[in-house]
Every structure is written in C-alpha cells, then in structure tokens.
Write an enzyme that holds these catalytic residues in place. Structure first.
Site, PDB file in Angstrom:
ATOM      1  N   LYS A 105     -57.390 125.625  98.518  1.00 60.34           N
ATOM      2  CA  LYS A 105     -56.448 125.022  99.476  1.00 60.34           C
ATOM      3  C   LYS A 105     -55.670 126.093 100.235  1.00 60.34           C
ATOM      4  CE  LYS A 105     -54.151 122.925  96.281  1.00 60.34           C
ATOM      5  NZ  LYS A 105     -54.940 123.365  95.114  1.00 60.34           N
ATOM      6  N   ARG A 131     -48.050 115.960  95.562  1.00 65.10           N
ATOM      7  CA  ARG A 131     -48.890 116.074  94.375  1.00 65.10           C
ATOM      8  C   ARG A 131     -48.712 114.876  93.461  1.00 65.10           C
ATOM      9  NH1 ARG A 131     -49.290 121.960  94.318  1.00 65.10           N
ATOM     10  NH2 ARG A 131     -50.477 122.793  92.592  1.00 65.10           N
ATOM     11  N   ARG A 163     -58.105 135.314  90.482  1.00 64.21           N
ATOM     12  CA  ARG A 163     -57.279 135.334  91.704  1.00 64.21           C
ATOM     13  C   ARG A 163     -56.255 136.467  91.653  1.00 64.21           C
ATOM     14  NH1 ARG A 163     -54.458 129.930  93.773  1.00 64.21           N
ATOM     15  NH2 ARG A 163     -53.564 129.833  91.681  1.00 64.21           N
TER      16      ARG A 163
END
Ligand code: ADP
Ligand code: ADP
Length: 237
Positions: free
Chosen positions: A15, A90, A149
């Site tokens: 995202k 969310r 990441r």
C-alpha cells in the site's frame, strides 16, 4: 468534487509503495496513518507515546485517537483537491467516521489527471470515498516482504533488502537518510498484524464492495506491474 481514494490491503501488500507513486501521479497528498503515528513516536508527543504501546504489540490504536488525528490532517488546505489515504480506515467505525468527515468538509474542485478519472469522479456522490484499490497478496509473501522491509528515517521511503534494494545498503536513495527496520516488522508482530487485519479490516472490503467502489488488484507482481494494474483499474471504472 475532490478525489478521495483509500488504499486497502493487508500489512505488507504494498500500500505505502503504491500510494506514494499514485499520490504523485494524481497530485494529491499521501496521508498514511502509520507514518503520522511514527512521526509522533519519534517526536515523543503525547499522541506518539499513547499510540506506541499499541503499535509495538501489532494491535490497532483506538478508533477515537486515530479518527481525531486523521480528521485534523485532512481538514488542512492541501487536502482541498482530494487525498490518498493509506492505512485509514482500518475498522468499520473509522470508515463511517471518514464518510462523515468528508461530507462535513467543504472540498474544492477536482483537477483530474486523466479524463476517465475525471468523469468517474464527477459521477459519484459528493463527500464519499470514490475509489478503493485493494491489493491482494498471499500470506507467506506478506511475511517475507514485511520482515525484509527497510524504512527511511527522514520521510518513510520504503525499500526491501531483496525485492526493492536501495543502491547503497542502509541508505535511502531519495534523501540519503538511514534505513532502519521497524520494531513492528518482526515475524511475531507481523503475524499478529495480519490476524488483526483479517478480524478488523476485512469487513471494510464488503462495505466498499457493496458501494461499488472496490477495485481488486493482484499485488503479487513486480512494483511497476502492480502500479499499472491500479492505474488501469482507476481509469477503467
Ligand atoms: P504496506 O504499506 O502495505 O505495509 P509496503 O509498501 O511498505 O506495504 O511494502 C512492504 C514491503 O514489500 C516493502 O519492503 C516493499 O519494498 C516491498 N514491496 C512492495 N511492493 C512489492 C512488490 N510488488 N513486489 C515485491 N516487494 C514489494
Ligand atoms: P503497514 O504498512 O504494515 O500496513 P502501518 O504503517 O499502516 O502498517 O501501521 C503500523 C501500525 O500503526 C499498525 O499496526 C497500528 O498499530 C497503527 N495504525 C496505523 N493505522 C491505523 C489505523 N487506521 N487504526 C488503528 N491503528 C493504526
């Protein structure tokens, strides 16, 4: 009518990566709830200290705190022509609050990049989320992406040690700042975040699907291919 786009997908779906590219293309601000929380954590604000407890456990920050933060952010002038929301809403409560916020705010006219997008936006009701690209990726790939990441300290640019490495290890290509591994990107926290996603965020997919604004995107492809998929879904509506 302004462009209100919400990027959905589980943690690690891409995202943030896609939202940055798309916001630039559309000329709207990229508003990431996670980035704002992390900025506040770093600056040790009251909001940051409060949110940090939840973030480090992989739980969601309470709705009232999160909604107030986003309300303040999207009421700023730079969001007048639209906004790309990443990581918010969310929960169902957040999605309802967002609809209310948008109809409360007096938004400016759209300056669209593509004719088709312009048409699509003018056809849709005012004060609502107009498009929701939802990036879909298998769970084992999510875990691989999140644990590899690396995030830039200065502006939250995102890399991956294997799939999207920086030119120089540990250094951001864009601003030269240090790349670090987020405390919540450990296998344990990641697994909890994916579980929380299924419980709390999955219902939003139904919510937006019923409204006819959900765009399912195959996220298990190279970054550029996912981006092309998002652009064609947005212009093909
Ligand atoms: P999210 O915001 O959904 O949590 P990110 O955009 O931060 O996801 O991406 C998670 C990790 O996966 C990052 O390390 C990023 O570089 C990497 N990544 C993003 N998109 C892809 C892709 N299409 N293929 C491989 N790796 C990707
Ligand atoms: P990812 O990129 O992996 O999806 P984010 O950076 O969006 O993760 O979010 C990191 C953490 O910040 C979440 O695990 C959660 O604790 C908190 N957070 C971010 N957005 C929200 C939100 N809309 N509601 C509640 N908590 C949030």
């Amino acid at each position: 009518m302004a462009k209100q786009i919400v990027m959905l997908g589980p943690p690690g779906a891409g995202k943030g990566t896609q939202a940055k590219m798309l916001a630039e293309k559309l000329g709207v601000p990229h508003v990431s709830s996670g980035d704002i929380f992390r900025e506040n954590l770093r600056a040790q604000t009251e909001l940051g200290r409060h949110a940090g407890v939840y973030i480090n456990r992989g739980e969601l920050v309470p709705d009232d705190v999160t909604i107030a933060m986003i309300r303040e952010r999207i009421s700023r002038r730079d969001c007048n022509d639209g906004v790309l929301l990443d990581g918010f809403p969310r929960t169902a409560a957040q999605a309802e609050a967002l609809d209310e916020m948008l109809s409360d705010l007096d938004k400016g006219q759209v300056v669209a990049v593509a004719e088709a997008l312009d048409e699509m936006l003018s056809d849709l009701d005012k004060g609502q989320v107009v498009a929701v690209p939802c990036i879909i990726v298998p769970e084992d790939v999510l875990i691989e992406r999140l644990t590899g990441r690396r995030t830039c300290r200065a502006q939250g640019h995102v890399f991956h040690i294997a799939f999207n490495p920086p030119v120089q290890a540990g250094v951001c290509d864009f601003d030269g700042s240090e790349l670090y591994q987020r405390e919540d990107d450990t296998v344990e926290t990641v697994t909890n975040r994916i579980r929380v996603y299924h419980e709390r965020t999955q219902p939003l997919i139904d919510y937006y699907q019923q409204r006819g604004v959900l765009l399912e995107i195959d996220g298990n492809r190279p970054i550029e291919a996912v981006f092309d998929g998002i652009l064609s879904a947005l212009t093909g509506v």
